[in-house]
Design an enzyme around this catalytic site. Structure first.
Site, PDB file in Angstrom:
ATOM      1  N   GLU A 184     -43.938  18.306  61.737  1.00  0.00           N
ATOM      2  CA  GLU A 184     -44.638  19.508  61.274  1.00  0.00           C
ATOM      3  C   GLU A 184     -45.843  19.900  62.115  1.00  0.00           C
ATOM      4  O   GLU A 184     -46.739  20.605  61.637  1.00  0.00           O
ATOM      5  CB  GLU A 184     -45.046  19.357  59.811  1.00  0.00           C
ATOM      6  CG  GLU A 184     -43.871  19.055  58.900  1.00  0.00           C
ATOM      7  CD  GLU A 184     -44.273  18.984  57.447  1.00  0.00           C
ATOM      8  OE1 GLU A 184     -44.795  19.985  56.934  1.00  0.00           O
ATOM      9  OE2 GLU A 184     -44.056  17.931  56.838  1.00  0.00           O
ATOM     10  N   LEU A 269     -55.202  11.910  38.523  1.00  0.00           N
ATOM     11  CA  LEU A 269     -54.626  11.107  39.570  1.00  0.00           C
ATOM     12  C   LEU A 269     -53.950  11.998  40.616  1.00  0.00           C
ATOM     13  O   LEU A 269     -53.375  13.022  40.276  1.00  0.00           O
ATOM     14  CB  LEU A 269     -53.562  10.160  38.998  1.00  0.00           C
ATOM     15  CG  LEU A 269     -54.050   9.090  38.027  1.00  0.00           C
ATOM     16  CD1 LEU A 269     -52.858   8.385  37.419  1.00  0.00           C
ATOM     17  CD2 LEU A 269     -54.933   8.067  38.711  1.00  0.00           C
ATOM     18  N   PRO A 270     -53.961  11.564  41.884  1.00  0.00           N
ATOM     19  CA  PRO A 270     -53.264  12.345  42.907  1.00  0.00           C
ATOM     20  C   PRO A 270     -51.768  12.050  42.890  1.00  0.00           C
ATOM     21  O   PRO A 270     -51.323  11.068  42.298  1.00  0.00           O
ATOM     22  CB  PRO A 270     -53.905  11.845  44.206  1.00  0.00           C
ATOM     23  CG  PRO A 270     -54.262  10.419  43.908  1.00  0.00           C
ATOM     24  CD  PRO A 270     -54.663  10.397  42.451  1.00  0.00           C
ATOM     25  N   TYR A 272     -50.106  11.451  45.703  1.00  0.00           N
ATOM     26  CA  TYR A 272     -49.925  10.386  46.698  1.00  0.00           C
ATOM     27  C   TYR A 272     -51.307   9.883  47.090  1.00  0.00           C
ATOM     28  O   TYR A 272     -52.295  10.623  47.045  1.00  0.00           O
ATOM     29  CB  TYR A 272     -49.128  10.872  47.920  1.00  0.00           C
ATOM     30  CG  TYR A 272     -49.632  12.143  48.548  1.00  0.00           C
ATOM     31  CD1 TYR A 272     -50.500  12.109  49.643  1.00  0.00           C
ATOM     32  CD2 TYR A 272     -49.234  13.388  48.065  1.00  0.00           C
ATOM     33  CE1 TYR A 272     -50.957  13.276  50.225  1.00  0.00           C
ATOM     34  CE2 TYR A 272     -49.684  14.565  48.639  1.00  0.00           C
ATOM     35  CZ  TYR A 272     -50.542  14.501  49.721  1.00  0.00           C
ATOM     36  OH  TYR A 272     -50.999  15.663  50.299  1.00  0.00           O
ATOM     37  N   TYR A 273     -51.359   8.612  47.476  1.00  0.00           N
ATOM     38  CA  TYR A 273     -52.647   7.929  47.591  1.00  0.00           C
ATOM     39  C   TYR A 273     -53.139   7.865  49.039  1.00  0.00           C
ATOM     40  O   TYR A 273     -53.291   6.808  49.636  1.00  0.00           O
ATOM     41  CB  TYR A 273     -52.559   6.552  46.929  1.00  0.00           C
ATOM     42  CG  TYR A 273     -52.527   6.713  45.425  1.00  0.00           C
ATOM     43  CD1 TYR A 273     -53.704   6.731  44.683  1.00  0.00           C
ATOM     44  CD2 TYR A 273     -51.329   6.943  44.758  1.00  0.00           C
ATOM     45  CE1 TYR A 273     -53.690   6.946  43.315  1.00  0.00           C
ATOM     46  CE2 TYR A 273     -51.304   7.157  43.388  1.00  0.00           C
ATOM     47  CZ  TYR A 273     -52.483   7.157  42.679  1.00  0.00           C
ATOM     48  OH  TYR A 273     -52.463   7.384  41.321  1.00  0.00           O
ATOM     49  N   HIS A 274     -53.389   9.037  49.583  1.00  0.00           N
ATOM     50  CA  HIS A 274     -54.109   9.231  50.838  1.00  0.00           C
ATOM     51  C   HIS A 274     -54.931  10.485  50.601  1.00  0.00           C
ATOM     52  O   HIS A 274     -54.379  11.522  50.209  1.00  0.00           O
ATOM     53  CB  HIS A 274     -53.141   9.419  52.010  1.00  0.00           C
ATOM     54  CG  HIS A 274     -53.837   9.672  53.314  1.00  0.00           C
ATOM     55  ND1 HIS A 274     -54.039   8.676  54.256  1.00  0.00           N
ATOM     56  CD2 HIS A 274     -54.390  10.801  53.834  1.00  0.00           C
ATOM     57  CE1 HIS A 274     -54.678   9.183  55.293  1.00  0.00           C
ATOM     58  NE2 HIS A 274     -54.910  10.479  55.055  1.00  0.00           N
ATOM     59  N   HIS A 276     -56.536  13.816  50.097  1.00  0.00           N
ATOM     60  CA  HIS A 276     -56.182  15.175  50.495  1.00  0.00           C
ATOM     61  C   HIS A 276     -56.844  16.152  49.536  1.00  0.00           C
ATOM     62  O   HIS A 276     -57.160  15.815  48.398  1.00  0.00           O
ATOM     63  CB  HIS A 276     -54.663  15.369  50.521  1.00  0.00           C
ATOM     64  CG  HIS A 276     -53.996  15.088  49.209  1.00  0.00           C
ATOM     65  ND1 HIS A 276     -53.803  13.804  48.722  1.00  0.00           N
ATOM     66  CD2 HIS A 276     -53.471  15.914  48.270  1.00  0.00           C
ATOM     67  CE1 HIS A 276     -53.185  13.857  47.555  1.00  0.00           C
ATOM     68  NE2 HIS A 276     -52.983  15.128  47.247  1.00  0.00           N
TER      69      HIS A 276
END
Length: 336
Positions: A184, A269-270, A272-274, A276
């Protein structure tokens, strides 16, 4: 937006589990960048097993199907396909009514009449998101479930939530592929390459980039190891300020949308755990933008300036699905 299978690897999420539309976390269909050349789905055949979820309001349906059943595997493989009607493009909408459009009368009374209009091919695309191969977790993720609110203390996070998350196999390789320009790269709107305080800004796949009403971009930080809001300390303030200021400036330059017309926030909570950050048009009710999940970035920055351990101490409220093991862990711990 007609995404190729590699692009579709990127929803979410998103989306948010309560979201009715897929987001940047739909990444499971491959790695690579888009192309305008004709493409095929990454599997053969699709036999519908179940409608996981549908929404007449959002004009979207989530399907579980068996694929590749003719490849020698009698059981086939699981896949999820998400079909979503795309928004109207104002500059093209007049073409629907010019010439002799194909119509079917449904109702007529005095000055009022209702028709089914069958648009030409180039104005009738359906956004198709593919998750393949799909695991049982994916099937559960997209199935409609009841939600419950839960309050998580700082101690709850350290003793229950964090160990639970660390026990799960939550791959974020797709994030690293974007940051490393392996996927991408042509979709990146802006980048601050600083490894500690930099980020990339990229359109979320929920946005087809054809109109600004539902503008949606994601800023993904270069720095690794910041999982969520709970990890943030004053050490991260330069990064957060860069994302807020430079992200708004980049969107103004590219899309002529000013910062006061943007909602800039983090999820907790997100999906995904990075770390952003979400940038959405202020008038767009994006999935996950409700008060139980969205935390405005400007307020996150101010909270850290006032209290260095704000997000390690604060009790945070969020929604979980009733079948989520984390909900059961937290509910059990909070029983009197």
């Amino acid at each position: 937006m007609a995404d190729t299978a590699p692009q579709l690897k990127r929803k979410r999420e998103q989306e948010a589990e309560e979201a009715e539309t897929p987001s940047t976390e739909e990444k499971e269909a491959g790695v690579g960048n888009g192309t305008s050349a004709p493409v095929r789905l990454p599997f053969s055949g699709f036999r519908v097993q179940k409608v996981l979820r549908e929404s007449a309001r959002d004009k979207i349906i989530f399907l579980h199907g068996k694929v590749n059943e003719d490849s020698g595997d009698t059981h086939g493989e699981d896949a999820v396909v998400i079909l979503e009607k795309t928004p109207f493009q104002v500059e093209h909408v007049a073409q629907l009514l010019t010439g002799n459009p194909e119509l079917k009368l449904q109702f007529s009374n005095d000055i009022y009449s209702t028709y089914n209009l069958f648009p030409p091919r180039h104005l009738s695309d359906i956004k198709t998101t593919v998750v393949y191969p799909a695991s049982e977790k994916h099937l559960q993720k997209y199935m409609r479930q009841d939600l419950r609110l839960i309050r998580e203390t700082g101690d709850d996070y350290r003793s229950l939530t964090l160990p639970y998350l660390e026990s799960q196999s939550l791959s974020i390789q797709w994030v690293y592929n974007i940051l490393d320009k392996k996927a991408e790269a042509d979709r990146i709107v802006f980048e601050n390459p600083d490894p500690s305080d930099g980020f990339v800004l990229i359109p979320d796949l929920k946005w087809n980039q054809q109109q600004l009403d539902d503008l949606y971009l994601i800023a993904i930080c270069h720095r690794r190891g910041i999982r969520s809001l709970r990890d943030l300390t004053p050490e991260h303030l330069p990064l957060l300020r860069n994302i807020l200021r430079e992200g708004q400036e980049a969107i103004l330059k590219r899309y002529q949308v000013t910062g006061d017309r943007l909602r800039v926030y983090l999820h907790y909570l997100p999906s995904y755990y990075h770390l952003h950050v979400h940038f959405t048009a202020l008038g767009f009710e994006a999935p996950g933008s409700g008060v139980e999940r969205a935390h405005l970035l400007a307020e996150v920055i101010e909270n850290l300036e006032c209290d260095p351990k704000h997000y390690q101490r604060r009790t945070l409220t969020f929604a979980l699905r009733t079948d989520d093991p984390l909900l059961q862990l937290l509910q059990k711990a909070q029983q009197p």
